[in-house]
Structure formats: structure tokens, C-alpha cells
Motif scaffolding. Structure first.
Motif, PDB file in Angstrom:
ATOM      1  N   LYS A 112     -67.788  27.356 -57.669  1.00 18.18           N
ATOM      2  CA  LYS A 112     -67.775  28.374 -56.618  1.00 18.18           C
ATOM      3  C   LYS A 112     -66.395  28.421 -55.954  1.00 18.18           C
ATOM      4  O   LYS A 112     -65.828  27.362 -55.617  1.00 18.18           O
TER       5      LYS A 112
ATOM      6  N   GLY B 138     -70.831  32.750 -45.000  1.00 23.85           N
ATOM      7  CA  GLY B 138     -70.577  31.507 -45.733  1.00 23.85           C
ATOM      8  C   GLY B 138     -71.618  31.204 -46.801  1.00 23.85           C
ATOM      9  O   GLY B 138     -71.620  30.130 -47.407  1.00 23.85           O
TER      10      GLY B 138
ATOM     11  N   ASP C 190     -71.811  29.450 -50.863  1.00 24.90           N
ATOM     12  CA  ASP C 190     -72.049  28.049 -51.223  1.00 24.90           C
ATOM     13  C   ASP C 190     -73.503  27.863 -51.641  1.00 24.90           C
ATOM     14  O   ASP C 190     -73.808  27.166 -52.605  1.00 24.90           O
TER      15      ASP C 190
HETATM   16 MG    MG Z   1     -67.182  28.850 -46.836  1.00 18.95          MG
END
Ligand code: MG
Ligand code: ASP
Length: 403
Positions: free
Chosen positions: A6, A150, A153
């Protein structure tokens, strides 16, 4: 091996970096591995899109916001597949629909439910690098959803779990997980290993390296993670169940300035008071963190607690609304210039004295503690915000965490 990699926004921010990532993936591909790449939107693109929405309609629906935000990741995966193709390696980009990544219908904060792996397996079987959009999913209404800021992830960890991947590598713009934020504590050191639980405490404390839910999911499915830099080849930090090394008494120090303290004074000292207070707050979706209840004095008692800055207004309104009726308190005050400083370490569970040592370091630095809270592997103090850096440094030094 099947490897999920990632890359965050900074790692794909421009043409040069896209090619840098493409080459890194191709290196492993050419060793014979199967490669699944998960990408964030380029650079600050998600923020740019949010700003565009704000300009058009500040009250845009969450459904439309998700429709908009998912274009960020769609751009980066398509460009990445093109870059790999231009380097002579077959690659295919897929979005959440093409994979079929099912989530709840909570737009803006959806949770992954089930990932189909058929299409990915088919593409890998044809020796293609598969480049997948992070952050997005699809709801049962066939709409795009997003997993919260975010969230890429979490996409990567979920894919690693669903594909039973041999490795899950989270590439970012720092070298790994540190003993403290290097911008605050210059002697902070990169950790080789950290446990899921420590990482969860650090993530929720605002360490910001990994999306909290990605760590929860990694723990649940036993996915071992490596957090490492996309800009160099240093080893990074392994996040796993048990640390192989002797359990560190303290692994890291975290600071968080995004907090305000409320004090509700002169409450009746009788059953149900705390219940009512926190029920009112919960009804308004105010998440309360540290809580302190004083001993009785003069027939009344005080309760203080902390909330994140964005919740200050709602919390104040809620308390004021009920202060004369169901709560019957004398006074509600809020202190804004406070910060949390925490030490985290799995070794605390079996070693007494960590709290005392932390408090001693703060005492030596002349820093007053306003409030304290603990978990099995964490001690947190609330202090005046202006002492945040000094406190972090003092505590970091006291536990000999420096390089
Ligand atoms: Mg991040
Ligand atoms: N692009 C999304 C964000 O900025 C998701 C991610 O980067 O993980 O929040």
C-alpha cells in the motif's frame, strides 16, 4: 509469495514518484511474486476534492461526497497501471466495484464487510500486477462509499486477509513507527517491532502512521504488517501480535494537542448523576475520553473529562442545556490549552513503577499534571499545552528511548 503493498498519497504525488513506486513493485514482480498494490489519492487530492465540494455546496450529501472522493483513488490506480505498462509489465487497475469490496452504507465512514477475490485471483493468475483503489467500497445500494480519512491502510489489510497474503507492506513518507514524533523529540528512534496493541494505543493517540481500523483488522485476522518508507529501502517497523524481543517496558511517547477539558462543578453526590451527564453527551455523539470524578466536598462533587476540539461546541451546548434541569450543577467550565502526553508499552503489564517514573520525570521538569488515565499498556496525563514538547522530551529521556 503474494504481497500486498500500500502506498500513501505522498508516495504517488507526482509522475516521478509514481514511476518510483512502479519500479519498486516491478522488482518484486520480477522475482516471481504476485503483487497487489493499493493506492491512496495523489498528494493532497482528497483535500482538494473536499474543497471543491465545499465551494459548490457546503451541505453536500455524504453520498455525493463519496462519489466525488472516490475519483481521487481512481485517478492514481489508472496512472499507476499505465506507468507499469510503459515499463513493459502487464498491470490492471481495479476500483471497488470491479473487485467487489462490500461495505456498510455509512457514507464517509463505511466498514468493510466482504471482499470478493475472484477477479483479483484471475488477474494475478495471468501474471498481472493488480492495482486497487484504497479508501473506497460499495454499499448494498450499489453506491460508492469511503472508509474514513486514511482508510486506504484498512483496504490493504483487508485485502491481505482476504487473499491470505504472505506479506502486507504499508509504504509511507516516514521510515516506520518511532518512539516519539521526531518533530517534537529530536532523539526519537525508529522501532524495529511493535505489537498490535501498542500500535492501537499509539494510533488512537494520534501517532498518525496507520489508520486505527487497519490495526484492529490486522490484529483480528493475524495479518503481520510492515510500515516502511517508499523513499528509501530502510527496513521499517514490523507490527505483529507479540514482539520477539524482550517486551519493551515503554515503546513510545505520544502527544495529542487536539483536546479540551471540561469541568462540571457542584453536582449532587447521588446515584445516576454520572450516568445522566454522559448519557446526554452520548446522545449528541460526543465521545468522551479521560474522566475524573472528585471526592465529595460540601455535599457536592465535580466531574471533569476531555473531548476532542471539534466536539467542544456540541459538548458545551449539551451541558448548558441540561445544567439547570436534569444535571443541577453549579458551573461548567472549559479549558482549551491542554494536551495529552502518553507512554505506551506492552511491558507495563508485568512491571510496576512506570506511572511513578513518568510522574517523576514531569515533576523534575516542573510540569503539573491536571488529570491521569491509564489502560493496561498506557499511562496518559493531561497537562498545559505549552509544556507538550518539554513533557514529551522529559518522559522520552526518562525511559531511555533515545537513539
Ligand atoms: Mg495514512
Ligand atoms: N485518500 C484518502 C485520504 O486522504 C484515503 C487515504 O489516503 O488513505 O483520507
Amino acid at each position: 509469495m503474494l504481497i500486498v503493498k500500500k502506498f500513501g498519497g505522498t508516495s504517488v504525488a507526482n509522475k516521478e514518484r509514481i514511476f518510483n513506486v512502479a519500479k519498486r513493485c516491478i522488482e518484486d514482480y520480477q522475482k516471481g511474486h504476485q503483487i497487489v498494490v493499493v493506492l491512496s489519492a495523489m498528494g493532497k487530492q482528497t483535500d482538494v476534492l473536499l474543497q471543491m465540494a465545499e465551494d459548490i455546496n457546503p451541505k453536500a450529501s455524504k453520498r455525493e461526497l463519496d462519489m466525488l472522493l472516490t475519483t481521487g483513488e481512481q485517478t492514481s490506480v489508472a496512472l499507476m497501471a499505465m506507468a507499469m505498462d510503459s515499463l513493459g509489465v502487464p498491470a490492471v487497475s481495479l476500483n471497488a466495484f470491479q473487485v467487489a469490496m462490500h461495505t456498510t452504507a455509512d457514507y464517509g465512514n463505511a466498514r468493510l464487510k466482504k471482499i470478493d477475490v475472484q477477479r483479483i485471483r484471475f488477474e494475478l493468475g495471468n501474471r498481472r500486477i493488480v492495482v486497487i483503489t484504497g479508501f473506497q467500497g460499495i454499499s448494498k445500494f450499489d453506491d460508492f462509499t469511503t472508509l474514513g480519512r486514511g482508510g486506504s491502510d484498512t483496504t490493504a489489510v483487508a485485502l491481505a486477509a482476504a487473499l491470505h497474503a504472505d506479506a502486507c507492506e504499508i509504504y509511507t513518507d516516514v521510515d516506520g513507527v518511532f518512539t516519539a514524533d521526531p518533530r517534537i523529540v529530536s532523539t526519537a528512534r525508529k522501532l524495529d517491532e511493535i505489537t498490535y496493541d501498542e500500535m492501537l494505543e499509539l494510533a488512537s493517540l494520534g501517532a498518525g502512521v496507520l489508520h486505527n481500523r487497519s490495526v484492529e483488522m490486522a490484529k483480528k485476522y493475524g495479518v503481520q504488517l510492515v510500515v516502511r518508507s517508499s523513499l528509501n529501502t530502510s527496513e521499517g517497523t514490523v507490527v505483529k501480535e507479540e514482539s520477539k524481543m524482550e517486551k519493551m517496558l515503554v515503546s513510545g511517547v505520544a502527544t495529542d494537542k487536539n483536546v479540551v477539558q471540561f469541568a462540571v462543578e457542584g453536582l449532587e453526590n447521588k446515584p445516576g448523576v454520572a450516568f445522566k451527564l454522559f448519557q446526554h453527551l452520548a446522545n449528541h455523539m460526543v465521545n468522551v475520553d479521560m474522566i475524573l470524578q472528585s471526592v465529595e466536598h460540601g455535599g457536592t462533587q465535580d466531574i471533569s473529562f476531555t473531548v476532542t476540539e471539534d466536539m467542544e461546541e456540541v459538548a458545551m451546548e449539551t451541558l448548558e442545556r441540561h445544567s439547570q434541569t436534569s444535571l443541577k450543577c453549579e458551573k461548567v467550565t472549559v479549558t482549551k490549552d491542554v494536551a495529552k502526553v502518553s507512554v505506551v508499552g506492552a511491558g507495563m503489564m508485568s512491571n510496576p513503577g512506570v506511572a511513578a517514573k513518568m510522574f517523576e520525570a514531569l515533576y523534575d521538569a516542573g510540569i503539573n499534571i491536571r488529570q491521569i488515565s491509564t489502560s493496561e499498556i498506557r499511562v496518559t496525563v493531561l497537562i498545559d499545552e505549552k509544556f507538550t514538547e518539554d513533557a514529551a522530551q522529559a518522559v522520552h529521556e526518562a525511559f531511555s528511548l533515545a537513539k
